[in-house]
Enzyme design. Sequence first.
Site, PDB file in Angstrom:
ATOM      1  CG  ASP A  28       7.906  -4.191  11.921  1.00  0.00           C
ATOM      2  OD1 ASP A  28       7.442  -3.847  10.849  1.00  0.00           O
ATOM      3  OD2 ASP A  28       7.372  -5.056  12.652  1.00  0.00           O
ATOM      4  CB  THR A  64       7.426   5.092  -7.365  1.00  0.00           C
ATOM      5  OG1 THR A  64       7.926   6.437  -7.309  1.00  0.00           O
ATOM      6  CG2 THR A  64       6.067   5.027  -6.687  1.00  0.00           C
ATOM      7  CB  THR A  89       2.309  -4.602   3.909  1.00  0.00           C
ATOM      8  OG1 THR A  89       2.528  -3.967   2.659  1.00  0.00           O
ATOM      9  CG2 THR A  89       2.638  -6.078   3.809  1.00  0.00           C
ATOM     10  CB  THR A 106       0.908   5.091   2.480  1.00  0.00           C
ATOM     11  OG1 THR A 106       2.263   4.764   2.203  1.00  0.00           O
ATOM     12  CG2 THR A 106       0.213   5.534   1.211  1.00  0.00           C
ATOM     13  CB  SER A 149       5.626   9.757  -3.916  1.00  0.00           C
ATOM     14  OG  SER A 149       5.286   8.689  -4.755  1.00  0.00           O
TER      15      SER A 149
HETATM   16  C1  LIG Z   1       0.673  -3.603  -2.116  1.00  0.00           C
HETATM   17  C2  LIG Z   1       1.162  -2.359  -1.436  1.00  0.00           C
HETATM   18  C3  LIG Z   1       1.673  -2.446  -0.143  1.00  0.00           C
HETATM   19  C4  LIG Z   1       2.090  -1.291   0.536  1.00  0.00           C
HETATM   20  N1  LIG Z   1       2.503  -1.376   1.849  1.00  0.00           N
HETATM   21  C5  LIG Z   1       2.693  -0.222   2.576  1.00  0.00           C
HETATM   22  C6  LIG Z   1       2.921  -0.280   3.997  1.00  0.00           C
HETATM   23  O1  LIG Z   1       3.011  -1.364   4.601  1.00  0.00           O
HETATM   24  N2  LIG Z   1       3.029   0.886   4.688  1.00  0.00           N
HETATM   25  C7  LIG Z   1       2.951   2.113   4.073  1.00  0.00           C
HETATM   26  O2  LIG Z   1       3.056   3.131   4.764  1.00  0.00           O
HETATM   27  N3  LIG Z   1       2.738   2.200   2.717  1.00  0.00           N
HETATM   28  C8  LIG Z   1       2.601   1.070   1.964  1.00  0.00           C
HETATM   29  N4  LIG Z   1       2.359   1.140   0.604  1.00  0.00           N
HETATM   30  C9  LIG Z   1       2.270   2.455  -0.034  1.00  0.00           C
HETATM   31  C10 LIG Z   1       3.358   2.731  -1.046  1.00  0.00           C
HETATM   32  O3  LIG Z   1       4.573   2.986  -0.384  1.00  0.00           O
HETATM   33  C11 LIG Z   1       2.884   3.877  -1.943  1.00  0.00           C
HETATM   34  O4  LIG Z   1       1.843   3.356  -2.766  1.00  0.00           O
HETATM   35  C12 LIG Z   1       3.984   4.423  -2.814  1.00  0.00           C
HETATM   36  O5  LIG Z   1       4.933   5.095  -2.020  1.00  0.00           O
HETATM   37  C13 LIG Z   1       3.466   5.367  -3.895  1.00  0.00           C
HETATM   38  O6  LIG Z   1       2.583   6.300  -3.393  1.00  0.00           O
HETATM   39  P1  LIG Z   1       1.169   6.550  -4.126  1.00  0.00           P
HETATM   40  O7  LIG Z   1       0.560   5.239  -4.371  1.00  0.00           O
HETATM   41  O8  LIG Z   1       0.416   7.542  -3.327  1.00  0.00           O
HETATM   42  O9  LIG Z   1       1.551   7.175  -5.514  1.00  0.00           O
HETATM   43  P2  LIG Z   1       1.784   8.724  -5.800  1.00  0.00           P
HETATM   44  O10 LIG Z   1       2.730   9.296  -4.814  1.00  0.00           O
HETATM   45  O11 LIG Z   1       0.485   9.401  -5.966  1.00  0.00           O
HETATM   46  O12 LIG Z   1       2.519   8.667  -7.212  1.00  0.00           O
HETATM   47  C14 LIG Z   1       1.815   8.455  -8.449  1.00  0.00           C
HETATM   48  C15 LIG Z   1       2.848   8.448  -9.570  1.00  0.00           C
HETATM   49  O13 LIG Z   1       3.512   9.722  -9.657  1.00  0.00           O
HETATM   50  C16 LIG Z   1       4.907   9.536  -9.523  1.00  0.00           C
HETATM   51  N5  LIG Z   1       5.444  10.692  -8.780  1.00  0.00           N
HETATM   52  C17 LIG Z   1       5.059  11.124  -7.556  1.00  0.00           C
HETATM   53  N6  LIG Z   1       5.779  12.199  -7.213  1.00  0.00           N
HETATM   54  C18 LIG Z   1       6.648  12.424  -8.222  1.00  0.00           C
HETATM   55  C19 LIG Z   1       7.689  13.396  -8.458  1.00  0.00           C
HETATM   56  N7  LIG Z   1       7.961  14.332  -7.566  1.00  0.00           N
HETATM   57  N8  LIG Z   1       8.382  13.310  -9.609  1.00  0.00           N
HETATM   58  C20 LIG Z   1       8.104  12.360 -10.523  1.00  0.00           C
HETATM   59  N9  LIG Z   1       7.143  11.425 -10.370  1.00  0.00           N
HETATM   60  C21 LIG Z   1       6.425  11.462  -9.236  1.00  0.00           C
HETATM   61  C22 LIG Z   1       5.078   8.236  -8.757  1.00  0.00           C
HETATM   62  O14 LIG Z   1       6.367   7.690  -8.958  1.00  0.00           O
HETATM   63  C23 LIG Z   1       3.956   7.415  -9.357  1.00  0.00           C
HETATM   64  O15 LIG Z   1       4.371   6.914 -10.612  1.00  0.00           O
HETATM   65  C24 LIG Z   1       2.014  -0.013  -0.119  1.00  0.00           C
HETATM   66  C25 LIG Z   1       1.544   0.056  -1.445  1.00  0.00           C
HETATM   67  C26 LIG Z   1       1.121  -1.087  -2.103  1.00  0.00           C
HETATM   68  C27 LIG Z   1       0.593  -0.963  -3.503  1.00  0.00           C
END
Ligand SMILES: Cc1cc2nc3c(=O)[nH]c(=O)nc-3n(C[C@H](O)[C@H](O)[C@H](O)COP(=O)(O)OP(=O)(O)OC[C@H]3O[C@@H](n4cnc5c(N)ncnc54)[C@H](O)[C@@H]3O)c2cc1C
Length: 391
Positions: A99, A368, A161, A129, A135
């Site tokens: 990394d 996202t 991950t 996360t 986000s």
């Molecule tokens: C398979 C997988 C692997 C991952 N690996 C890692 C990892 O190794 N390490 C790590 O730390 N994280 C990891 N993640 C986490 C990933 O980065 C988050 O899932 C992602 O950033 C979205 O956060 P959330 O799922 O909490 O969605 P949320 O933040 O709850 O968002 C939900 C929805 O609302 C939208 N949204 C949120 N805020 C706003 C805004 N202000 N304006 C408009 N729309 C908005 C988002 O775009 C999304 O559509 C992983 C996720 C997955 C699914």
Amino acid sequence: MHLRLTEEQKLVQQTIRKFVKEELMPLENEVLKNEREGKPSLSKEKVQELRQKAKEFGFWGINTPEEYGGANLGQMMLAIVLMELSKTFVPFSFGGSADNILYYGNEEQKKKYLLPTINGEKKSCFAMTEPNAGSDTRNIKMTAVKDGEEWVLNGEKTFITGGNEADFVMAIAVTDKELHDKTGTQGVTCFIVDRDMGWKSEYIDTMGEWGPASLIFDNVRVPEENILGELHKGYNLGLEWIGFARWVVGAQAVGMAERLLQMAIDYAKERETFGRPIADRQAIQWMIADSAVEIEAAKWLVLNATFTLDQGEDNRHLASIAKLYGANMGNRVVDRVLQIHGGMGYTRELPIERWYREARLWRIYDGTDEIQRMIISRNLLKGHVKVGQFI
Ligand SMILES: Cc1cc2nc3c(=O)[nH]c(=O)nc-3n(C[C@H](O)[C@H](O)[C@H](O)COP(=O)(O)OP(=O)(O)OC[C@H]3O[C@@H](n4cnc5c(N)ncnc54)[C@H](O)[C@@H]3O)c2cc1C
């Protein structure tokens, strides 16, 4: 300005292409079968065998600094390598790398964590996360409280991950609540935490073929010397880790889409309806044309983002653009290619459905679609980046 690969770069590209075609693509049926039976995609022995071959090809540590035994080919070349590797879904990465943020470790940390990771003896994961902070990374709640010479970590990380396989995690935790509440970005620290210090992981089942994990920290004691970087300044390390992965998604999407587009072209020429190959129909031709245009666009966005980074310039704006466009392009192309294959595209006899599920993740992790749009528009509206600044 020269928009073509050098002879040396072409040689690297061709060699990787040969490796993918001769060593990885023949394993695709085995991978599909294993995954559909709920087994690991490839056996440990097979992975070892492939890694040995990769070493023989001379591509171990392709992007690792030379002082750590790597080839240090640069980010743009890494993007080209990833585009080739992503032409197959057989999971494989040329090892010998670590990394990006682990390189910020002190000498002791480099010896204990960086070098074993480069050598493939230890596996890492990165955890920002949390259940209520995806986000909104500023909302993390995991706490680290100083007790003597140790920090005591409590909280949960999710969607991590490699979290089930990792030997250690780089976890971001709040170390100064007042400062964190006030600033959102300060007062958090990155800790290197060995699994045997006591955190537990739980696999999360997803629609993809590999699952991330939830990590539970219940009074996990971490020695002071395991702070990565500076106390209270871990947020930037987190952003740097996430930022690196952004253009990687774009590169992966280009590789997958090129392979799928070729499958669609071959199938369209062969499949006949109403007495003629479907390739003769404008509806099909336009899907092929739109896909080709979008792949080229995504490819240049990724190359520009990585070229900029190789020049030592700030590429974050370009990386967000490459990620947003690449991820969406990949989803559109896999959808069109599935459509061109008709009912066959929907079956598990072909791997298109597998790619379809995998590509959907690209619009979610590492920021996202919506977050990338926020970043891009914020940069422009606040004047951090000017329209047309880069070329
Ligand atoms: C398979 C997988 C692997 C991952 N690996 C890692 C990892 O190794 N390490 C790590 O730390 N994280 C990891 N993640 C986490 C990933 O980065 C988050 O899932 C992602 O950033 C979205 O956060 P959330 O799922 O909490 O969605 P949320 O933040 O709850 O968002 C939900 C929805 O609302 C939208 N949204 C949120 N805020 C706003 C805004 N202000 N304006 C408009 N729309 C908005 C988002 O775009 C999304 O559509 C992983 C996720 C997955 C699914």
